[in-house]
Design a protein around this motif. Sequence first.
Motif, PDB file in Angstrom:
ATOM      1  N   UNK A   1     100.114 -11.487  55.026  1.00 35.37           N
ATOM      2  CA  UNK A   1     101.467 -12.039  54.967  1.00 35.37           C
ATOM      3  C   UNK A   1     101.543 -13.134  53.901  1.00 35.37           C
ATOM      4  N   UNK A   2     100.460 -13.887  53.780  1.00 38.33           N
ATOM      5  CA  UNK A   2     100.382 -14.950  52.782  1.00 38.33           C
ATOM      6  C   UNK A   2      99.031 -14.871  52.064  1.00 38.33           C
TER       7      UNK A   2
ATOM      8  N   UNK B   1     108.563  -4.016  45.015  1.00 37.90           N
ATOM      9  CA  UNK B   1     109.512  -4.997  44.520  1.00 37.90           C
ATOM     10  C   UNK B   1     108.858  -6.374  44.504  1.00 37.90           C
TER      11      UNK B   1
ATOM     12  N   UNK C   1     109.952 -10.550  44.561  1.00 41.94           N
ATOM     13  CA  UNK C   1     111.010 -11.540  44.749  1.00 41.94           C
ATOM     14  C   UNK C   1     110.455 -12.913  44.398  1.00 41.94           C
TER      15      UNK C   1
ATOM     16  N   UNK D   1     114.997  -9.589  45.293  1.00 47.43           N
ATOM     17  CA  UNK D   1     113.976  -8.594  44.940  1.00 47.43           C
ATOM     18  C   UNK D   1     114.336  -7.837  43.674  1.00 47.43           C
TER      19      UNK D   1
ATOM     20  N   UNK E   1     106.988  -6.886  47.961  1.00 46.20           N
ATOM     21  CA  UNK E   1     107.377  -5.985  49.040  1.00 46.20           C
ATOM     22  C   UNK E   1     107.045  -4.540  48.674  1.00 46.20           C
TER      23      UNK E   1
ATOM     24  N   UNK F   1     111.631  -1.569  54.066  1.00 44.93           N
ATOM     25  CA  UNK F   1     110.905  -2.661  53.435  1.00 44.93           C
ATOM     26  C   UNK F   1     109.837  -3.218  54.365  1.00 44.93           C
ATOM     27  N   UNK F   2     108.650  -3.442  53.794  1.00 49.02           N
ATOM     28  CA  UNK F   2     107.598  -4.132  54.529  1.00 49.02           C
ATOM     29  C   UNK F   2     107.941  -5.604  54.660  1.00 49.02           C
ATOM     30  N   UNK F   3     107.108  -6.336  55.396  1.00 49.90           N
ATOM     31  CA  UNK F   3     107.353  -7.767  55.614  1.00 49.90           C
ATOM     32  C   UNK F   3     107.144  -8.582  54.344  1.00 49.90           C
TER      33      UNK F   3
END
Lengths: 112, 112
Positions: free
Chosen positions: A9-10, A35, A37, A43, A88, A102-104
């Motif tokens: 996630x990070x 994508x 962002x 995005x 993403x 879209x994924x997280x």
Amino acid sequence: GQQVMQIPQYQHVQEGEDFTTYCNSSTTLSNIQWYKQRPGGHPVFLIQLVKSGEVKKQKRLTFQFGEAKKNSSLHITATQTTDVGTYFCAPRIYNQGGKLIFGQGTELSVKP
Amino acid sequence: DGGITQSPKYLFRKEGQNVTLSCEQNLNHDAMYWYRQDPGQGLRLIYYSQIVNDFQKGDIAEGYSVSREKKESFPLTVTSAQKNPTAFYLCASTGGSYNEQFFGPGTRLTVL
């Protein structure tokens, strides 16, 4: 609805280090788009993968589509501060009317 | 310049009020989408429209309504029934060589 897992996630890296984000689905994918962002932005389309095992490169970015068309990855070589943002994956699922799921997202920060 | 415009960029409303977010495109795209983005949750689909005078619910349509009277316009109304409306709202349309999504700059809605 259909779930797409994107990990991590990070990710915090030092400038010059490599970075990889993974996108996984339990369902066979028609194709997958990626994508980016930027912080505070919207995005922007990077690339689309369609074929099983496909690999595409854009400068320091390498995109892969799994052989079974159920996963994909984005690898950035030698990250730069301009790579900062959230990445993403957005697969199209068979029999879902062509919608993107879209994924997280993976938020990448780069320390200079 | 062709693109998608969303206005306003920031919007503040009192709890219990309906609010309408604007989305206009001059890309001549048939399909348009509304997403909601919350921290750590990626993009969640609210509504989409594949053609004028037709639209479908996405994954989180409750508390929202849309209309598609013109090809160029796809406004989103956040009603008082939406329990947690504070979020970043993104409008998109589909087109291009890869049927990719083009996003507007987004509207950040804060309900006080």
